[in-house]
Design a protein around this motif. Structure first.
Motif, short mmCIF file in Angstrom:
data_model
loop_
_atom_site.label_atom_id
_atom_site.label_comp_id
_atom_site.label_asym_id
_atom_site.label_seq_id
_atom_site.Cartn_x
_atom_site.Cartn_y
_atom_site.Cartn_z
N THR A 74 0.85 -1.18 0.00
CA THR A 74 0.00 0.00 0.00
C THR A 74 0.89 1.24 0.00
O THR A 74 2.10 1.15 0.21
N VAL A 75 0.28 2.39 -0.23
CA VAL A 75 1.04 3.63 -0.26
C VAL A 75 1.74 3.86 1.08
O VAL A 75 2.92 4.20 1.13
N SER A 76 1.03 3.66 2.18
CA SER A 76 1.64 3.90 3.50
C SER A 76 2.74 2.89 3.79
O SER A 76 3.75 3.23 4.42
N GLN A 77 2.58 1.66 3.32
CA GLN A 77 3.65 0.67 3.50
C GLN A 77 4.89 1.05 2.70
O GLN A 77 6.02 0.86 3.18
N ALA A 78 4.69 1.59 1.48
CA ALA A 78 5.82 2.03 0.68
C ALA A 78 6.53 3.21 1.34
O ALA A 78 7.77 3.29 1.35
N GLU A 79 5.75 4.13 1.90
CA GLU A 79 6.35 5.27 2.62
C GLU A 79 7.21 4.78 3.78
O GLU A 79 8.33 5.26 3.99
N LYS A 80 6.68 3.82 4.53
CA LYS A 80 7.43 3.30 5.68
C LYS A 80 8.69 2.56 5.23
O LYS A 80 9.75 2.68 5.87
N LYS A 81 8.58 1.80 4.14
CA LYS A 81 9.75 1.05 3.66
C LYS A 81 10.87 2.00 3.25
O LYS A 81 12.05 1.76 3.58
N LEU A 82 10.54 3.06 2.55
CA LEU A 82 11.55 4.04 2.14
C LEU A 82 12.14 4.76 3.35
O LEU A 82 13.37 4.94 3.45
N ALA A 83 11.30 5.16 4.28
CA ALA A 83 11.79 5.87 5.48
C ALA A 83 12.70 4.97 6.30
O ALA A 83 13.77 5.40 6.77
N ASP A 84 12.30 3.71 6.49
CA ASP A 84 13.13 2.78 7.26
C ASP A 84 14.48 2.56 6.58
O ASP A 84 15.53 2.49 7.26
N ALA A 85 14.47 2.43 5.25
CA ALA A 85 15.72 2.20 4.52
C ALA A 85 16.65 3.40 4.63
O ALA A 85 17.88 3.24 4.80
N LEU A 86 16.11 4.60 4.56
CA LEU A 86 16.94 5.81 4.68
C LEU A 86 17.50 5.95 6.10
O LEU A 86 18.65 6.37 6.29
N ARG A 87 16.71 5.59 7.10
CA ARG A 87 17.18 5.66 8.48
C ARG A 87 18.17 4.55 8.79
O ARG A 87 19.24 4.79 9.37
N ASP A 88 17.85 3.31 8.40
CA ASP A 88 18.73 2.18 8.70
C ASP A 88 20.07 2.29 7.98
O ASP A 88 21.08 1.75 8.44
N GLY A 89 20.07 2.99 6.81
CA GLY A 89 21.32 3.18 6.09
C GLY A 89 22.11 4.38 6.58
O GLY A 89 23.15 4.73 5.98
N ASN A 90 21.61 5.00 7.66
CA ASN A 90 22.28 6.16 8.26
C ASN A 90 22.40 7.34 7.29
O ASN A 90 23.34 8.15 7.39
N PHE A 91 21.42 7.44 6.38
CA PHE A 91 21.41 8.59 5.46
C PHE A 91 20.66 9.76 6.08
O PHE A 91 21.05 10.92 5.91
N LEU A 92 19.58 9.47 6.82
CA LEU A 92 18.80 10.50 7.51
C LEU A 92 18.42 9.97 8.89
O LEU A 92 18.20 8.76 9.07
N LYS A 93 18.32 10.88 9.85
CA LYS A 93 17.99 10.45 11.21
C LYS A 93 16.50 10.15 11.37
O LYS A 93 16.12 9.12 11.92
N GLN A 94 15.66 11.09 10.94
CA GLN A 94 14.22 10.91 11.07
C GLN A 94 13.53 11.28 9.75
O GLN A 94 12.90 12.33 9.65
N PRO A 95 13.69 10.46 8.75
CA PRO A 95 13.10 10.80 7.44
C PRO A 95 11.58 10.78 7.46
O PRO A 95 10.97 9.90 8.06
N GLN A 96 11.00 11.79 6.83
CA GLN A 96 9.55 11.85 6.66
C GLN A 96 9.27 11.76 5.16
O GLN A 96 9.55 12.70 4.42
N VAL A 97 8.74 10.62 4.74
CA VAL A 97 8.57 10.31 3.32
C VAL A 97 7.09 10.29 2.97
O VAL A 97 6.27 9.73 3.70
N SER A 98 6.76 10.93 1.85
CA SER A 98 5.39 10.84 1.33
C SER A 98 5.44 10.29 -0.09
O SER A 98 6.35 10.61 -0.86
N VAL A 99 4.48 9.43 -0.40
CA VAL A 99 4.36 8.84 -1.74
C VAL A 99 2.98 9.18 -2.29
O VAL A 99 1.96 8.94 -1.64
N LEU A 100 2.97 9.73 -3.50
CA LEU A 100 1.72 10.10 -4.16
C LEU A 100 1.64 9.37 -5.50
O LEU A 100 2.59 9.40 -6.29
#
Length: 269
Positions: A74-100
């Protein structure tokens, strides 16, 4: 102090409202599919914003992360997957991702046959049912369409085909399900079944076979037997399963079948 208390209560009410929406949204949220075009935005990180198409493999190329598979989410699941990947990869501390989703091309069904607007229709949210897609396609053609709808597709990786008594879905005591559609399903509305009259009736020719129509009802719909005809000796020509034509003598309350040919003889007196 009163205005601060009112502001706090308002903020609390707003938080509860938005939290309720976030909790309820996934029930009918759109599921991403190959071919969809999505726009990704990351708060305060415009370099990570991207508009792209989900490829046939279900993924897309994203900066820093490489290929990310989102088809089936789902859209919200995709948003969470991207945010988790950016955080777990130490690229961003608290990424806020939106998918449209800007263009829906991934989850489509085909509606064919006797409907108002045949074509391809998007499953733009989860759990869309057969009746809803028929309505989007302009409904069935009145007087010409069959009550039976054919649904074809795949379920659990296997070919799927089902004939559905569409009219029975709306009966108060119906035990017919209104099935949920899936990507690449095909909905086909056939022509209504026909019977044929010839001989001594007022209006010989083809006629729509209504649900549970009896010989008497069909005769009445054809205008009845004319002055030269007789009820005695009415014959019904019907093909059996092997394709052989059988000549039957039916009672007036017997039900007719698709493609029956009713012959009304001339009276000898």
């Amino acid at each position: 102090m009163k205005w601060m208390r009112s502001l706090a209560q308002g903020l609390l009410a707003l938080w509860m409202f938005t939290a309720g929406l976030a909790h309820a949204a996934p029930q009918g949220e759109y599921v991403l599919g190959s071919g969809d075009i999505i726009k990704i935005q990351v708060y305060q990180n415009p370099d990570l914003s991207l508009e792209t198409r989900i490829l046939e493999g279900g993924g897309f190329s994203y900066p820093l992360l490489g290929t990310v598979k989102v088809a089936g989410l789902t859209v919200s699941q995709a948003e969470k997957k991207l945010a988790d990947a950016l955080r777990d990869g130490n690229f961003l501390k608290q990424p806020q991702v939106s998918v449209l989703v800007t263009q829906i091309r991934g989850n489509l069904v085909s509606v064919l046959g006797l409907v108002g607007r045949p074509g391809r229709y998007p499953l733009d949210q989860a759990n869309i049912k057969l009746s809803e897609i028929i309505a989007q396609a302009g409904g069935m053609v009145t007087g010409s369409a069959s009550d039976t709808v054919v649904l074809m597709g795949a379920r659990d990786g296997k070919p799927f085909r089902k004939e559905i008594d569409f009219a029975a879905i709306f009966e108060s005591n119906a035990n017919v399900d209104d099935p949920v559609l899936q990507n690449e399903d095909i909905v086909y509305v056939d022509r209504a079944p026909i019977i044929y009259f010839y001989g001594e009736v007022q209006r010989p020719g083809a006629m729509r076979l209504e649900r549970d129509m009896t010989l008497m009802q069909a005769l009445a719909a054809s205008g009845g037997i004319n002055q030269r005809g007789t009820e005695k000796g009415i014959r019904v020509n019907r093909r059996d399963a092997s394709g052989k034509v059988q000549v039957l003598t039916l009672g007036m309350q017997d039900k007719l079948q698709k493609d029956d040919v009713v012959y009304v003889r001339e009276s000898l007196f």
